[in-house]
Scaffold this active site. Sequence first.
Site, PDB file in Angstrom:
ATOM      1  NE  ARG A  38       6.622   9.296   9.069  1.00  0.00           N
ATOM      2  CZ  ARG A  38       5.770   7.999   9.167  1.00  0.00           C
ATOM      3  NH1 ARG A  38       4.913   7.897   7.554  1.00  0.00           N
ATOM      4  NH2 ARG A  38       5.299   7.970  10.098  1.00  0.00           N
ATOM      5  CG  ASP A  93       3.380  -3.849   0.072  1.00  0.00           C
ATOM      6  OD1 ASP A  93       3.104  -4.073   1.513  1.00  0.00           O
ATOM      7  OD2 ASP A  93       4.235  -2.983  -0.229  1.00  0.00           O
TER       8      ASP A  93
HETATM    9  C1  LIG Z   1       0.636  -0.780   7.466  1.00  0.00           C
HETATM   10  S1  LIG Z   1       1.219  -2.148   6.375  1.00  0.00           S
HETATM   11  C2  LIG Z   1      -0.190  -3.293   6.427  1.00  0.00           C
HETATM   12  C3  LIG Z   1       0.859  -4.544   6.373  1.00  0.00           C
HETATM   13  C4  LIG Z   1      -0.277  -6.002   6.773  1.00  0.00           C
HETATM   14  N1  LIG Z   1      -1.638  -5.320   6.390  1.00  0.00           N
HETATM   15  C5  LIG Z   1      -1.537  -5.446   8.369  1.00  0.00           C
HETATM   16  O1  LIG Z   1      -2.583  -4.858   8.202  1.00  0.00           O
HETATM   17  O2  LIG Z   1      -0.547  -5.386   9.303  1.00  0.00           O
HETATM   18  C6  LIG Z   1       0.536  -0.909   4.917  1.00  0.00           C
HETATM   19  C7  LIG Z   1       1.100  -1.525   3.420  1.00  0.00           C
HETATM   20  O3  LIG Z   1       0.730  -0.979   2.420  1.00  0.00           O
HETATM   21  C8  LIG Z   1       1.769  -0.901   1.364  1.00  0.00           C
HETATM   22  N2  LIG Z   1       0.976  -0.737   0.434  1.00  0.00           N
HETATM   23  C9  LIG Z   1       0.912   1.229   0.884  1.00  0.00           C
HETATM   24  N3  LIG Z   1      -0.206   2.164  -0.591  1.00  0.00           N
HETATM   25  C10 LIG Z   1      -0.123   0.693  -1.363  1.00  0.00           C
HETATM   26  C11 LIG Z   1      -0.374   0.625  -2.633  1.00  0.00           C
HETATM   27  N4  LIG Z   1      -0.990   2.024  -3.615  1.00  0.00           N
HETATM   28  N5  LIG Z   1      -0.241  -0.316  -3.385  1.00  0.00           N
HETATM   29  C12 LIG Z   1       0.201  -1.678  -2.198  1.00  0.00           C
HETATM   30  N6  LIG Z   1      -0.069  -1.394  -1.314  1.00  0.00           N
HETATM   31  C13 LIG Z   1       0.420  -0.528  -0.910  1.00  0.00           C
HETATM   32  C14 LIG Z   1       2.764  -0.132   1.865  1.00  0.00           C
HETATM   33  O4  LIG Z   1       3.552  -1.150   1.323  1.00  0.00           O
HETATM   34  C15 LIG Z   1       2.662  -1.498   3.292  1.00  0.00           C
HETATM   35  O5  LIG Z   1       3.746  -2.275   3.244  1.00  0.00           O
END
Ligand SMILES: C[S@@+](CC[C@H](N)C(=O)[O-])C[C@H]1O[C@@H](n2cnc3c(N)ncnc32)[C@H](O)[C@@H]1O
Length: 278
Positions: free
Chosen positions: A43, A152
Amino acid sequence: MAATAVRGDYPFTDRDFRTIAALAHENFGLFLEPCKKQLAYSRLARRLRFLGLETFGEYCDMLRGPLGEDELREMLSALTTNVTQFFRERHHFDQLRAEILPELLRRAKAGRRVRLWSAGCSAGQEAYSLALTILELCPEVSKYDLRILATDIDPVILERAVQARYPLAEREAIPVGMRKTHTVTDGDSFVMSEAVRRLVSFGELNLMEPWPMTGRFDVIMCRNVAIYFDSATQARLWKRFADLLTADGQLMIGHSERLSGPAADELRNCGVTSYRKT
Ligand SMILES: C[S@@+](CC[C@H](N)C(=O)[O-])C[C@H]1O[C@@H](n2cnc3c(N)ncnc32)[C@H](O)[C@@H]1O
């Protein structure tokens, strides 16, 4: 457990991996087990290529240097995924429509404040799916004090969320009636209607940091985000959500996530990965 040797062009020592894992944990609560070393390599190698670096040692120096803060965000973005879709894990939207929203809309119509939060919203599909579900039940919802907050950590993905423009292929996941009323096609993409967009406010927020919101939420969706965090971080996050819910508020989490820690005593399971404050 010792990290494994990895294949690739850029030297990546166990020490480099431990530095990256520690920074990811400190800043974002991300949990990188030693067995994730190869994954981290694949990655992050593109970041090294982009930055013109030759070793992961140089990358670690950069993360700890003056440009570190920006690069840490890039690192998080590379290590996690933004994968999402409209009406993902549809059972939550079915439960909202049948059991939760009728009461919340009744309260909104009676002049009460109603708030929903999509935490870790990625490119916005989750928040817009909430808005579509609400508008189907109550087309005149803009008259009431009902809002959706969507946050996010990733500013790039949030920019896409605000644009509300998606590839045409994603439109299929939206139920036909909502699709007809609330999406407008434009070449090989489509945009969400003004009515849908007006219901949602987007903001950048790292869930590991203090939250600026003071008011409580009737529904919090945090799905497929905590999966990256270690169990202590997850338990702390669930508790913070529980504290921010209204008296009978609802927390919805991802299909492979489980409620743990003190929040498990305060929230009652009432559907697939869906919990109500007791
Ligand atoms: C796999 S996506 C999930 C999107 C949506 N909730 C869904 O279930 O379809 C995970 C998201 O979490 C965000 N994320 C990861 N770590 C985070 C953090 N510490 N604080 C806020 N967002 C975070 C990532 O940027 C990403 O957009």
